[in-house]
Design a protein around this motif. Structure first.
Motif, PDB file in Angstrom:
ATOM      1  N   UNK A 171      51.266  36.207  43.889  1.00  0.00           N
ATOM      2  CA  UNK A 171      50.501  37.449  43.759  1.00  0.00           C
ATOM      3  C   UNK A 171      51.105  38.351  42.686  1.00  0.00           C
ATOM      4  N   UNK A 172      52.426  38.494  42.698  1.00  0.00           N
ATOM      5  CA  UNK A 172      53.067  39.380  41.716  1.00  0.00           C
ATOM      6  C   UNK A 172      53.003  38.796  40.306  1.00  0.00           C
ATOM      7  N   UNK A 173      52.976  37.467  40.220  1.00  0.00           N
ATOM      8  CA  UNK A 173      52.853  36.837  38.900  1.00  0.00           C
ATOM      9  C   UNK A 173      51.440  37.023  38.350  1.00  0.00           C
ATOM     10  N   UNK A 174      50.447  36.914  39.224  1.00  0.00           N
ATOM     11  CA  UNK A 174      49.053  37.041  38.788  1.00  0.00           C
ATOM     12  C   UNK A 174      48.660  38.493  38.554  1.00  0.00           C
ATOM     13  N   UNK A 175      49.276  39.397  39.281  1.00  0.00           N
ATOM     14  CA  UNK A 175      48.949  40.823  39.186  1.00  0.00           C
ATOM     15  C   UNK A 175      50.227  41.628  38.974  1.00  0.00           C
ATOM     16  N   UNK A 176      50.640  41.794  37.714  1.00  0.00           N
ATOM     17  CA  UNK A 176      51.896  42.494  37.420  1.00  0.00           C
ATOM     18  C   UNK A 176      51.965  43.899  38.017  1.00  0.00           C
ATOM     19  N   UNK A 177      50.810  44.542  38.208  1.00  0.00           N
ATOM     20  CA  UNK A 177      50.816  45.872  38.812  1.00  0.00           C
ATOM     21  C   UNK A 177      51.374  45.854  40.224  1.00  0.00           C
ATOM     22  N   UNK A 178      51.058  44.793  40.965  1.00  0.00           N
ATOM     23  CA  UNK A 178      51.601  44.649  42.320  1.00  0.00           C
ATOM     24  C   UNK A 178      53.114  44.453  42.247  1.00  0.00           C
ATOM     25  N   UNK A 179      53.548  43.639  41.298  1.00  0.00           N
ATOM     26  CA  UNK A 179      54.985  43.431  41.109  1.00  0.00           C
ATOM     27  C   UNK A 179      55.701  44.730  40.775  1.00  0.00           C
TER      28      UNK A 179
END
Length: 200
Positions: free
Chosen positions: A74-82
């Protein structure tokens, strides 16, 4: 979650309170932090394979377990979440620094006053406290284990705060009667919590 565990998931606290702690060789416990709904107390386990402390609930609680692998994807696909999770770990570090300052330099009275102010601001931001009142599940022993104080010392400070009219503490409900004076006594500045003030 126990020290030296190798977790494969993170825990999101939905209801209740939890704490992080370590047990010393002599059986004494050091609490590092108290956690409330919305916290992920073991977020560091996403990147650190072995737990260097333990996590336990302090009340009846509802938790959600988030497996590490989907969370990494998830964090790789959505850097904002990371970025949000990274920010959480930075705020966590800021709170640790504040606790370290308190244990090293504040008086027992100042440390307890600061803790009460911190928990109010965090709970109020989550909509779990208002009018300077909130449920405070930690016992006197828990407070002592968090601040490096004996149970007798905690009891004495609480009595002093009550006698001076700063707080009312009954049945695990804390009412801060004089916010300005209590926050002054604890040297409390909420900047380290990095919470945006809500309107109203």
């Amino acid at each position: 979650m126990r020290e030296k565990d190798r977790p494969s998931q993170c825990c999101l606290l939905l209801e209740g309170w939890a704490c992080r702690y370590r047990m010393l060789g002599d059986g004494k416990r050091q609490i590092f932090s108290f956690h409330i709904p919305g916290d992920i107390p073991d977020l560091q386990s996403l990147h650190l394979k072995v737990m260097d402390h333990s996590v336990c609930t302090m009340t009846a609680a509802t938790v959600a377990f988030i497996p590490h692998e989907p969370l990494r994807k998830l964090t790789a696909a959505f850097p904002g979440v990371g970025a949000i999770l990274w920010r959480e770990t930075l705020v966590d570090g800021a709170i640790f620094r504040e606790w370290m300052t308190g244990m090293g330099r504040r008086s027992a009275t100042g440390s307890i006053a600061h803790l009460f102010c911190e928990m109010y601001v965090k709970l109020e931001a989550m909509g779990l406290a208002r009018d300077h009142a909130y449920k405070l599940p930690p016992t006197q022993q828990d407070i002592g284990d968090a601040l490096g104080l004996s149970n007798v010392h905690v009891n004495r400070v609480l009595r002093e705060l009550r006698d001076n009219g700063l707080i009312t503490l009954q049945n695990h409900k804390l009412q801060i009667n004089d916010w300005a004076e209590l926050s002054k006594l604890g040297g409390f500045d909420p900047t380290y919590l990095h919470l945006e003030k809500r309107d109203g």
